[in-house]
Design an enzyme around this catalytic site. Structure first.
Site, mmCIF file in Angstrom:
data_model
loop_
_atom_site.group_PDB
_atom_site.id
_atom_site.type_symbol
_atom_site.label_atom_id
_atom_site.label_comp_id
_atom_site.label_asym_id
_atom_site.label_seq_id
_atom_site.Cartn_x
_atom_site.Cartn_y
_atom_site.Cartn_z
ATOM 1 N N PHE A 8 -2.905 -18.054 19.529
ATOM 2 C CA PHE A 8 -3.949 -19.066 19.683
ATOM 3 C C PHE A 8 -5.304 -18.399 19.494
ATOM 4 O O PHE A 8 -5.616 -17.422 20.177
ATOM 5 C CB PHE A 8 -3.894 -19.751 21.053
ATOM 6 N N ASP B 266 -7.923 -10.199 19.564
ATOM 7 C CA ASP B 266 -8.467 -11.366 20.251
ATOM 8 C C ASP B 266 -8.218 -11.168 21.743
ATOM 9 O O ASP B 266 -7.118 -11.384 22.250
ATOM 10 C CB ASP B 266 -7.767 -12.635 19.741
ATOM 11 N N LYS C 269 -13.724 -16.078 27.482
ATOM 12 C CA LYS C 269 -13.384 -16.692 28.764
ATOM 13 C C LYS C 269 -13.994 -16.007 29.999
ATOM 14 O O LYS C 269 -14.844 -16.565 30.661
ATOM 15 C CB LYS C 269 -11.862 -16.782 28.900
HETATM 16 C C1 LIG Z 1 -8.998 -19.751 24.876
HETATM 17 C C2 LIG Z 1 -8.770 -18.859 23.734
HETATM 18 C C3 LIG Z 1 -9.487 -19.002 22.535
HETATM 19 C C4 LIG Z 1 -10.463 -20.132 22.301
HETATM 20 O O1 LIG Z 1 -11.538 -20.077 23.168
HETATM 21 P P1 LIG Z 1 -12.524 -21.344 23.310
HETATM 22 O O2 LIG Z 1 -13.621 -20.829 24.189
HETATM 23 O O3 LIG Z 1 -11.731 -22.452 23.902
HETATM 24 O O4 LIG Z 1 -13.007 -21.674 21.944
HETATM 25 C C5 LIG Z 1 -9.269 -18.087 21.533
HETATM 26 N N1 LIG Z 1 -8.384 -17.086 21.683
HETATM 27 C C6 LIG Z 1 -7.679 -16.912 22.812
HETATM 28 C C7 LIG Z 1 -6.734 -15.766 22.928
HETATM 29 C C8 LIG Z 1 -7.839 -17.802 23.872
HETATM 30 O O5 LIG Z 1 -7.109 -17.649 24.986
#
Ligand SMILES: *Cc1c(COP(=O)(O)O)cnc(C)c1O
Length: 398
Positions: free
Chosen positions: A138, A223, A252
């Site tokens: 994701f 990421d 986050k």
């Molecule tokens: C939550 C998340 C995103 C997206 O972040 P947003 O602030 O919702 O755009 C991208 N990568 C990972 C691994 C995430 O957990």
């Protein structure tokens, strides 16, 4: 306003993008949040791995109060001290040399993807543009990041998707080796797939990501939007694995609750961006950077907060493994630090509702996986309560 009324107005005025729980929160303190009717909940989701220090940590609140009285926003046409100081702290505590600030995880990954393409084009020409990411990953909801995301449900209905993305199974070094070619600009991978059901990368796979990207002239981009800022018991999750990336994204946990994202890179990768090649009006404004500085100050100065997170994570996993031993409906338990997944042979979403009714917040990443991501300052008594209550609600469903 009562929860019922609020839900009615939400249906009337908000776009229907979220399947929300029937719960309206008004206040938070530490690991607890309180609803409109004054009921208390133990928050084992922490705004989806966001509130790393718990709700309204006094140092974060104070930093925001002070910054709000001094200067909230200027645009990036000017220098502001909190942004430069925050970049310095991130650089001094990571592999990176340079930082770009934005407002969310998706935007941080969007920046990373754009950086990779410009870096690769400058190095090898326009034929090197592909991003190789993982099945079940994701990376966000913008067009580029949902295309990098290895989940059809996120992409469906938004075609045509941008070109130049391909996916390989997570933790499959052989498949990765086949997919990464002279067309590859970067490998993009999560250290722990959070939304994908809390799947932890194997050390061998991350090492293969590092080796293959280096061999084939591509960037390794991690990421760490969900795993960064202490979540796994280290400031950044890559520190568990003895590798460093070329690019890393954060969001986050970074602002302790205010919206901020960051794309960190080595000098070699970062030089692909020049004035005008990427930008964000709000990115790294003094208000959000003041919060992030306070979060990092607490984590870095209170040396034991990361150790406590690691120990709490192990304690939580052990408790859940014992639960698995006496409860056949629990089919797997996995995680790193305080990012923990519990796979169940029941409907995980129903269990989330059951837990909520007993005053505990968690969520389900899919039909059969519960995710827990409490604040790093959670206590063992709170963990005991969650494990015991989970056991009870599973038992009641059998
Ligand atoms: C939550 C998340 C995103 C997206 O972040 P947003 O602030 O919702 O755009 C991208 N990568 C990972 C691994 C995430 O957990």
């Amino acid at each position: 306003m009562l929860t019922e009324e609020l839900m009615q107005d939400a249906r009337k005025y908000l776009m229907d993008t979220y399947a929300r729980y029937p719960l309206a929160l008004v206040r938070g303190h530490g690991t607890k949040v309180y609803d409109v009717e004054g009921r208390e909940y133990l928050d084992f989701l922490a705004g989806i791995a966001v509130n790393v220090l718990g709700h309204c940590h006094p140092k974060v609140t104070l930093a925001l109060q002070q910054q709000a009285q001094q200067l909230i926003h200027t645009s990036n046409l000017f220098y502001t001290e909190p942004q430069v100081r925050l970049a310095r702290v991130l650089v001094e505590h990571s592999f990176a040399d340079k930082v770009f600030f934005c407002n969310s995880g998706a935007e941080a990954n969007e920046a990373a993807i754009k950086l990779a393409r410009r870096w690769a084009h400058a190095k090898d020409g326009a034929g090197r543009y592909e991003i190789v990411s993982m099945v079940n990953s994701f990376h966000g909801r913008t067009l580029a990041t949902l295309t990098a995301t290895g989940q059809e449900k996120v992409q469906k209905g938004f075609e045509p998707l941008p070109e130049g993305f391909r996916h390989v199974p997570f933790n499959d070094a052989a498949a990765l080796s086949t997919a990464v070619t002279s067309r590859t600009a970067a490998i993009l991978v999560e250290v722990v797939q959070g939304e994908g059901g809390v799947q932890v990368a194997t050390p061998a796979f991350l090492k293969a990501c590092r080796d293959i990207s280096r061999e084939r002239g591509a960037l390794l981009m991690l990421d760490e939007v969900q795993t960064g800022i202490g979540r796994t018991g280290k400031l950044f999750a890559y520190e568990h694995f003895g590798i460093t990336p070329d690019v890393m994204t954060l969001a986050k946990g970074l602002g302790g609750g205010v919206p901020i994202g960051a794309c960190l890179a080595t000098d070699d990768a970062a030089k692909a961006f020049t004035p005008g090649s990427h930008a964000s009006t709000f990115g790294g404004n003094p208000f959000v950077c003041a919060a992030a500085l306070a979060v990092l100050e607490v984590i870095l100065e209170d040396k034991d907060i990361l150790g406590q997170c690691a120990r709490s994570g192990e304690y939580f996993l052990k408790g859940l493994q014992e639960l698995r031993g006496r409860c056949p409906a629990v089919t797997a338990v996995r995680g790193l630090g305080l990012l923990i997944g519990v796979e169940v042979a029941l409907d995980a979403r129903e269990l989330v509702h059951d837990l909520r009714k007993r005053g505990i917040l968690a969520n389900a990443t899919s039909e059969h996986v519960l995710r827990f991501a409490p604040p790093l300052v959670v206590t063992t008594a709170e963990i005991d309560r969650v494990v015991a209550t989970l056991g009870d609600v599973i038992e009641a469903r059998r």
